[in-house]
Design an enzyme around this catalytic site. Structure first.
Site, PDB file in Angstrom:
ATOM      1  N   HIS A  43       0.843  -1.177   0.000  1.00  0.00           N
ATOM      2  CA  HIS A  43       0.000   0.000   0.000  1.00  0.00           C
ATOM      3  C   HIS A  43       0.891   1.244   0.000  1.00  0.00           C
ATOM      4  O   HIS A  43       2.128   1.160   0.051  1.00  0.00           O
ATOM      5  CB  HIS A  43      -0.947   0.011   1.217  1.00  0.00           C
ATOM      6  N   ASP A  45       1.415   5.096   1.896  1.00  0.00           N
ATOM      7  CA  ASP A  45       1.074   5.859   3.092  1.00  0.00           C
ATOM      8  C   ASP A  45       1.184   7.355   2.805  1.00  0.00           C
ATOM      9  O   ASP A  45       2.272   7.866   2.496  1.00  0.00           O
ATOM     10  CB  ASP A  45       2.007   5.503   4.253  1.00  0.00           C
ATOM     11  N   LYS A 227       5.375  38.536 -16.744  1.00  0.00           N
ATOM     12  CA  LYS A 227       6.582  38.908 -16.014  1.00  0.00           C
ATOM     13  C   LYS A 227       6.576  38.220 -14.644  1.00  0.00           C
ATOM     14  O   LYS A 227       5.599  38.308 -13.907  1.00  0.00           O
ATOM     15  CB  LYS A 227       6.674  40.417 -15.848  1.00  0.00           C
ATOM     16  N   ASP A 229       8.017  37.553 -10.853  1.00  0.00           N
ATOM     17  CA  ASP A 229       8.651  38.312  -9.784  1.00  0.00           C
ATOM     18  C   ASP A 229       9.489  37.371  -8.926  1.00  0.00           C
ATOM     19  O   ASP A 229       9.043  36.861  -7.905  1.00  0.00           O
ATOM     20  CB  ASP A 229       7.578  38.996  -8.933  1.00  0.00           C
ATOM     21  N   ASP A 644     -21.893  52.903 -10.825  1.00  0.00           N
ATOM     22  CA  ASP A 644     -22.045  54.270 -10.336  1.00  0.00           C
ATOM     23  C   ASP A 644     -21.806  55.233 -11.500  1.00  0.00           C
ATOM     24  O   ASP A 644     -20.657  55.458 -11.900  1.00  0.00           O
ATOM     25  CB  ASP A 644     -21.045  54.498  -9.203  1.00  0.00           C
ATOM     26  N   GLY A 679     -30.729  55.262  -5.404  1.00  0.00           N
ATOM     27  CA  GLY A 679     -30.078  56.525  -5.728  1.00  0.00           C
ATOM     28  C   GLY A 679     -30.040  56.723  -7.229  1.00  0.00           C
ATOM     29  O   GLY A 679     -31.048  57.045  -7.855  1.00  0.00           O
ATOM     30  N   GLY A 681     -27.730  54.395  -9.174  1.00  0.00           N
ATOM     31  CA  GLY A 681     -27.008  53.267  -9.745  1.00  0.00           C
ATOM     32  C   GLY A 681     -27.738  51.950  -9.626  1.00  0.00           C
ATOM     33  O   GLY A 681     -28.881  51.865  -9.154  1.00  0.00           O
ATOM     34  N   HIS A 683     -26.833  47.717  -8.578  1.00  0.00           N
ATOM     35  CA  HIS A 683     -25.929  46.654  -8.151  1.00  0.00           C
ATOM     36  C   HIS A 683     -26.221  45.406  -8.973  1.00  0.00           C
ATOM     37  O   HIS A 683     -27.384  45.014  -9.126  1.00  0.00           O
ATOM     38  CB  HIS A 683     -26.132  46.315  -6.664  1.00  0.00           C
TER      39      HIS A 683
END
Length: 806
Positions: A43, A45, A227, A229, A644, A679, A681, A683
């Site tokens: 087996h 482990d 790129k 780092d 917004d 208001g 806007g 969501h």
């Protein structure tokens, strides 16, 4: 009782070579190993380091890379950490007698809290081994009450490492000594790895360097790499290798010794590979690499060029040929493993740059596909960097040694909880005019103490100010301590000025018993119910409390058991207003508090109609919610984009933008529903399964918003600047953060007309003429007929992979 009591009780330290000392936990990433154990039954482990021991499972048939294959894994006793690399023979008559081979070695990372996963019977984790990599699941099987052993299933998840050749059949020798089970049993010595007849090591070569440019090249014929780092690493394979040299020719093989075994396995008699050394085991960024160097690993190696192979120079061959040879050399390396091939994207540099920057990357390196390899800096390799920009509070300044400069550097901080966190200094990017303006703005804000905890060495000679100015800062990345690297001042954010701290604690209204002139609503005595809160429409405090009582069945589905921010207007629309996130003295019992891990003060939450009414009694007009439930503060369950618009835009343009976001998110597998903000806007909200943390949700939100802004710059903007928002819609992705809030569905708004944040269906949105179309007198009557079609929450991971092009 010791975690190792069961292990030690089964073994005789004088009769078995197995380790008995507890050992020391890893300094960095958690370690992992798998051992092939030829005992009564062959087996494998599995060992996973956690809390100073090795969690252990016996996998009866060994691991499979086929996600359809579920391998039985029997939980065994915890083992000491030195067992991680044990290889040898357990004598006959001892527990587990037989030969043990170290079959795989590396690191692991749980994707969720490991303790919680073990308790609930599902542990999902990432492996970073020499042979096994990628995502895996351990799932507990519910056994019969009389069954003593704890059975689990080990299953490979779908990813790039899945469905590869059977590792059990492929790997039959030790990962550390190269010996077979028979050779270990016979006591043979280690078998050398690598090719049988290596050639001499290639001579050192000065690396080719990219020229820094402002933007990537246009046109065809370029390959664009992300790129990386890290540290440049030239890998020399051959007799006496591998050897790892820096770009300056220094031999750093010992420093990156953890990479040597994986590099030695590459099938080349000799080779010179150019690449980048990065932090391993899923860690990201240069600061993580520095920590890995301190800890001695883990590391990864990203190969991007092949200069020599089997004694033949490839430097005069075009890049496409060199990359093809490199790809063949790495063909047998496990996907997502220690040694990987860099990703090279053909096509337009601007498109590659936009995608990488939107995902939070550092930039791209564009290379001419037909270019030969020439040492030194060359125009055929060009690097363009992404700009990371964030607004930080200015909390102090240092004196300048240069005549005429009013200050040397600014000290920066960001809001964290109810205070400020120090983020380092910025000393470049100022014009003379900007310095003069800043000095004048800072002069009246002087204070005697630091607003944030600043290291003593950084506090010397600092003049502290109130955190009332916000500066836009460009930087490379934060360090592990959150300090900005390569910070550069870009300007003051006039649109994002933090308020000064209140001079006295926020007032708290106590609940009084019902009496003359009062009303009792949901068991709450509402005092002064006839006080007008909204003068223009005559809505009173009693009206608002009654609305929240009636709205509770709908509203609590959105806000119950969530940390709240309360917008309080004790004197009504014309008076003082303030936000409150934490309870004060005298808060009603119906508004409860809950601890949030990592935060100093408990958060406020409600889960009853009485809680909402109690808020109205104490002057709460708006309820704002965080994107989490209190039982799992580390796992967001919603994704919000707040559209917004600039003042001059018509609502029809905002509505069309919401539909655009709906369609784009649906293409990524995320169903959404809209909410009018009350208001101007909208969501756009996606309900999420709680499978990822805030970092993933925030990165996805930022990448998605910036991608749309890059594709349609005349329509969208993904930064808060009002100047850049002119004629456009700001896709506010900043709501997706651990401390951020968004107005709750069915919350009243502190706006004239007592408007309501109204969730609705996409069909209903198409018939709606304004974001303020509903108020507290019309919202509840309209709600059943326009309710949004909220689908089952979905996991964000597939959408994130689709957005990244995977």
């Amino acid at each position: 009782m010791s975690r190792l009591a069961a292990y030690r009780a089964r073994r005789d330290p004088g009769a078995t070579p197995e380790p008995f000392d507890a050992g020391a936990p890893s300094a960095g990433a958690l370690r992992y190993s798998m051992q092939n154990h030829d005992a009564t039954r062959l087996h494998w482990d599995l060992r996973l380091e956690r809390d100073g021991v090795l969690l252990s499972w016996a996998v009866t048939r060994g691991p499979s890379l086929d996600p359809a294959e579920k391998r039985l894994a029997v939980r065994t006793e915890d083992h000491p950490i030195p067992y991680l690399t044990f290889e040898g023979v357990i004598p006959r008559g001892q527990y587990g007698a037989g030969t043990v081979m170290l079959w795989d070695l590396g690191h692991w990372r749980p994707l969720d809290d490991a303790g919680r996963g073990l308790a609930k019977g599902h542990l999902r984790f990432q492996l970073y081994g020499r042979r096994l990599t990628g995502l895996w699941d351990l799932v507990r099987i519910r056994g019969r009450p009389s069954e003593k052993r704890e059975n689990w299933l080990l299953v490979k998840a779908e990813d790039d490492a899945a469905r590869r050749p059977d590792p059990v059949a492929r790997h039959r020798v030790s990962v550390s000594t190269g010996r077979s089970l028979d050779q270990i049993a016979a006591g043979d010595g280690p078998v050398p790895s690598g090719p049988a007849s290596p050639l001499k090591l290639p001579d050192p070569v000065e690396p080719m360097l990219a020229s820094l440019v402002d933007s990537p090249p246009e046109g065809e014929g370029w390959l664009h790499e992300v790129k990386i780092d890290g540290y440049r690493g030239m890998v020399h394979l051959g007799k006496g290798g591998p050897v790892i040299r820096t770009r300056n020719g220094l031999d750093w093989t010992a420093r990156f010794a953890a990479l040597v075994p994986a590099l030695a396995e590459l099938p080349a008699r000799s080779a010179l590979i150019d690449g980048e050394i990065v932090a391993g085991a899923g860690a990201q960024g240069f600061s993580a690499l520095q920590q890995a160097i301190t800890d001695g690993g883990p590391f990864g190696y990203i190969a991007f060029d092949l200069l020599d192979l089997d004694g033949r120079s490839l430097r005069n061959r075009p890049l496409t040929e060199r990359r093809a040879a490199l790809e063949r050399l790495l063909a047998d390396a496990p996907p997502l493993g220690l040694v990987q091939l860099s990703v090279a994207l053909p096509g337009k540099g601007a498109d590659a740059m936009a995608a990488v920057c939107a995902a939070g990357g550092e930039g791209i390196v564009s290379k001419r596909a037909d270019a030969v390899y020439r040492s030194g800096r060359a125009d055929s390799w060009r690097k363009a960097k992404c700009e990371r920009r964030t607004a930080f509070a200015v909390i102090g300044w240092t004196r300048s040694d240069s005549p005429g400069r009013p200050f040397g550097a600014l000290l920066l901080a960001s809001a964290e909880g109810q205070g400020w966190r120090y983020r380092g200094r910025v000393g470049t990017g100022f014009s003379a005019q900007a310095q003069a303006e800043l000095a004048a703005r800072m002069a009246p804000l002087t204070r005697g103490t630091a607003p944030a905890q600043v290291p003593r060495a950084q506090s010397r000679g600092v003049t502290w100010i109130e955190p009332a100015l916000m500066a836009e800062i460009r930087y490379a990345e934060p360090t592990a301590d959150g300090i900005l690297r390569h910070a550069s001042f870009q300007g003051l954010r006039e649109d994002k000025m933090p308020p000064l701290p209140p001079s006295s604690p926020a007032p708290v209204i106590r609940i009084a018993p019902g009496g003359q002139g009062g009303r009792v609503i949901e068991g709450i005595a509402v005092t002064s119910p006839d006080r007008v809160i909204f003068p223009g429409c005559g809505v009173t405090k009693g009206d608002l409390a009654a609305y929240y009582a009636a709205a509770a069945p709908l509203m609590l589905a959105h806000c119950a058991d969530r940390p709240l921010a309360l917008l309080r207007l004790p004197e009504g629309l014309a008076g003082e207003r303030f936000f409150q996130k934490h309870a004060g003295r005298g808060f009603p019992a119906q508004m409860r508090t809950t601890p949030i891990p990592g935060e100093d003060e408990p958060a406020i939450y409600v889960n009853t109609a009485a809680g909402l009414v109690a808020g109205a009694q104490m002057g709460v007009v708006e309820y704002h919610i965080r994107g989490i439930r209190r039982d799992r503060a580390d796992r967001p369950d919603r994704l919000v984009f707040d559209l917004d618009p600039d003042e001059g835009l018509d609502f029809s343009q905002v509505r069309a933008a919401a539909i655009d976001l709906r369609d784009r998110l649906a293409d990524l597998g995320l169903p959404t529903w809209p909410m009018l903000t009350g208001g101007k806007g909208i969501h756009v909200v996606a309900d999420l399964r709680r499978t990822v943390g805030w970092d993933t949700v925030k990165l996805f939100a930022r990448a998605f918003a910036h991608l749309l802004a890059a594709e349609q710059p005349g329509r969208y903007v993904a930064v808060m600047s009002k100047a850049r928002r002119e004629g456009r819609i700001f896709i506010d992705w900043l709501r997706n953060d651990a401390q951020a809030t968004a107005v709750s569905a069915f919350s009243c708004r502190a706006r004239e007309g007592a408007t309501v944040a109204m969730p609705l269906s996409w069909d209903a949105l198409d018939r709606t003429d304004g974001a303020n179309a509903y108020d507290i007198r019309t919202a509840l009557q309209a709600a059943p007929g326009i309710a949004p079609d909220r689908r089952r929450p979905v996991s964000l991971e597939p959408a994130a992979r689709a957005l990244a092009g995977g």
